[in-house]
Design an enzyme around this catalytic site. Structure first.
Site, PDB file in Angstrom:
ATOM      1  N   GLY A 105       0.581   5.459  -0.229  1.00  0.00           N
ATOM      2  CA  GLY A 105      -0.835   5.584   0.027  1.00  0.00           C
ATOM      3  C   GLY A 105      -1.625   6.128  -1.181  1.00  0.00           C
ATOM      4  O   GLY A 105      -2.816   6.179  -0.984  1.00  0.00           O
ATOM      5  N   SER A 106      -1.196   6.426  -2.416  1.00  0.00           N
ATOM      6  CA  SER A 106      -2.040   6.778  -3.331  1.00  0.00           C
ATOM      7  C   SER A 106      -3.094   6.110  -3.837  1.00  0.00           C
ATOM      8  O   SER A 106      -4.239   6.625  -3.976  1.00  0.00           O
ATOM      9  CB  SER A 106      -0.920   7.156  -4.531  1.00  0.00           C
ATOM     10  N   LYS A 107      -2.941   4.579  -3.960  1.00  0.00           N
ATOM     11  CA  LYS A 107      -3.902   3.831  -4.369  1.00  0.00           C
ATOM     12  C   LYS A 107      -4.794   3.262  -3.421  1.00  0.00           C
ATOM     13  O   LYS A 107      -6.005   3.267  -3.454  1.00  0.00           O
ATOM     14  CB  LYS A 107      -3.368   2.578  -5.128  1.00  0.00           C
ATOM     15  N   ALA A 132       0.796  -1.163   0.034  1.00  0.00           N
ATOM     16  CA  ALA A 132      -0.042   0.018  -0.081  1.00  0.00           C
ATOM     17  C   ALA A 132       0.741   1.073   0.020  1.00  0.00           C
ATOM     18  O   ALA A 132       0.297   2.375  -0.599  1.00  0.00           O
ATOM     19  CB  ALA A 132      -0.966  -0.063   1.323  1.00  0.00           C
ATOM     20  N   ALA A 133       1.912   1.392   0.731  1.00  0.00           N
ATOM     21  CA  ALA A 133       2.634   2.581   0.853  1.00  0.00           C
ATOM     22  C   ALA A 133       3.119   3.256  -0.701  1.00  0.00           C
ATOM     23  O   ALA A 133       3.752   2.326  -1.454  1.00  0.00           O
ATOM     24  CB  ALA A 133       3.821   2.436   1.618  1.00  0.00           C
ATOM     25  N   GLU A 163       1.500  -3.104   4.357  1.00  0.00           N
ATOM     26  CA  GLU A 163       2.978  -2.467   3.658  1.00  0.00           C
ATOM     27  C   GLU A 163       4.123  -3.607   4.387  1.00  0.00           C
ATOM     28  O   GLU A 163       4.037  -3.450   5.558  1.00  0.00           O
ATOM     29  CB  GLU A 163       3.075  -1.049   4.149  1.00  0.00           C
ATOM     30  N   CYS A 207       4.804  -0.922 -12.022  1.00  0.00           N
ATOM     31  CA  CYS A 207       5.017   0.368 -12.810  1.00  0.00           C
ATOM     32  C   CYS A 207       6.560   0.057 -13.653  1.00  0.00           C
ATOM     33  O   CYS A 207       7.669   0.401 -13.676  1.00  0.00           O
ATOM     34  CB  CYS A 207       5.383   1.436 -11.707  1.00  0.00           C
TER      35      CYS A 207
END
Length: 474
Positions: free
Chosen positions: A127-129, A124-125, A147, A245
């Site tokens: 936290g954008s998503k 998760a970190a 995370e 990514c």
């Protein structure tokens, strides 16, 4: 131009071998050498899209909507005086600075408009998503944000708090444990997997400094274990979105095919060719999105959407040691007392899908949907701390302002830009022509900055020390 970006010859050769026929290598290299466009996502838990557009116009920002995210915008602005991250609107959580292509995975997760009550964000970190998921859930249900890196959990929590999220619980485990510890527990799982980062060179010119074919294979082995765990944690009929990514087939298509090979007809690939106008330019034969940076002028990215068609038995189901649970659920009398006190003090109403829990003198708000998980799993952080009790009542915490204030409360003080600057630097303020008593909510330009308390003609600053800025912002 971003001409100093490091692109190893072996990497370029690999890209050339997988680049779709309708794309050109010269365009790929040129795109990698251009800085990224600024992009943000409106936090709809705190602001409407129309209000943001009005704000952007007033500030002289040129904005363009991102095709795959109705809340996302490319932003063209002059940051010489005030960087985007130092604006009052960012500090109060009205928007999140997020790379455009990283908004695709969550858009894919929610593309069929199904209401999700339980979601796992496995990596998760920062936290954008996670914050994007919470906004699309409307702060309802429960979102587990995990995370693996302990050093990154702090940033994750800070962003969750800033964005006013209250339906989330944080954990700090290797993502491989979820399939065993919480089998078939989630309506949806997002795994934005750790990867080689081939798509990130536009924001980090040394991203490929340690790139090698050997490291890609090692990372892919880890990704296969993570996607298996995610699939086991998913309920039958649930949705799994896998994203990276990076651009290599080994870390993307091959990982998804590995899951299909292992679980056969229980895995169904869902095409993303109609996710947004122009998606067909990046869709693979399987229906995945393989985004090269020149196509949408973005980071390189990969997104796959999968369905769990049938249940899968997990042979090993080791139990985690939970330890002593330090919270006690508030009884009816305590709940009523706290609820009335909060309403009387600040005009704030507790959401009806949450419950109050006590830990020593602290009062916490948990989402009701979290309760079934409490006996099965150990979290590092849950819900929202709203108060500390003392002999004369309750001392309300900053999270009341970030997560519970709607903007319609009667005890809101709107302050000037000068006063707002003083506030974020931790100083008391004296609003002109205004007097009051008791506790108040501080607002600047539609953004809630925190809680204060009248002491004579001044408002005593209640901003937590870790949020105090040491210089002027906005």
């Amino acid at each position: 131009m971003h001409q100093n970006v490091y692109l190893p010859a072996e990497f370029l050769s690999k890209i050339e071998s997988i680049l779709p026929k309708h794309l050109k290598m010269d365009d790929f290299i040129s795109a990698c050498q251009r800085p990224l466009r600024k992009s943000i996502r409106v936090n709809t838990l705190k602001s409407s899209i129309s209000d943001f557009m009005t704000l952007a116009k007033a500030k002289g920002w040129h904005i363009e909507q991102i095709p795959w995210c109705k809340d996302g915008f490319w932003v063209d602005l002059d940051e010489e005086q005030t960087p985007l991250g130092s604006t009052a609107e960012h500090l109060s959580g009205l928007f999140y600075i997020q790379e455009a292509s990283s908004m695709i995975p969550v858009s894919a997760l929610f593309s069929d408009s199904t209401k999700l009550q339980s979601v796992l964000d496995m990596a998760a970190a920062p936290g954008s998503k996670t914050t994007q998921i919470a906004a699309l859930m409307g702060n309802k249900g429960v979102l587990i944000a995990n995370e693996y890196s302990a050093s990154r959990v702090k940033a994750l929590h800070a962003n969750i708090e800033r964005c006013g999220i209250r339906n989330t619980a944080l954990s700090n485990f290797d993502g491989e444990v979820f399939g065993s510890w919480l089998p078939e527990a989630f309506d949806a799982v997002l795994i934005d997997a750790p990867c080689s980062g081939e798509g990130t060179v536009r924001k980090d010119d040394s991203a490929l400094k340690n790139w090698s074919l050997k490291s890609i294979q090692s990372i892919a082995d880890t990704q296969k274990k993570l996607i298996e765990s995610a699939f086991h944690a998913l309920k039958p009929g649930g949705t799994l979105v896998y994203s990276t990514c990076t651009l290599s087939l080994e870390e993307n298509q091959f990982v998804c095919r590995h899951l299909k090979d292992k679980f056969a007809d229980s895995v169904e690939f869902e095409s993303l060719s109609h996710l947004f106008p122009g998606a067909s330019e990046s869709v693979t034969d399987e229906g995945f999105l393989h985004v090269f940076p020149q196509v949408y002028d973005s980071e390189g990215f990969f997104v796959a959407k999968l369905k769990k068609v049938a249940s899968i038995e997990k042979s090993d189901s080791p139990k985690t040691k939970l330890g002593t649970f330090p919270f006690i659920k508030a009884n009816h009398k305590q709940h009523t007392e706290i609820t009335h006190s909060l309403k009387d003090s600040l005009g704030v109403t507790l959401p009806d899908d949450s419950t109050l829990w006590l830990r020593d003198r602290d009062v916490w708000l948990f989402p009701q949907s979290l309760e079934p998980f409490l006996a099965k799993f150990r979290f590092s952080r849950m819900g929202v701390k709203i108060a500390e009790s003392h002999k004369n009542g309750y001392r309300w915490q900053h999270q009341v302002a970030t997560a519970l204030v709607t903007g319609n409360e009667g005890k809101i003080i709107d302050i000037s830009v000068h006063e707002a600057r003083e506030w974020v630097m931790g100083r008391d303020i004296r609003p002109e022509g205004v007097l009051g008593k008791g506790e108040v909510i501080i607002r600047y330009n539609n953004g809630i900055l925190g809680l204060g308390k009248w002491v004579g003609s001044r408002i005593k600053n209640g901003l937590p020390r870790e949020l105090v800025k040491d210089k002027h912002v906005f």
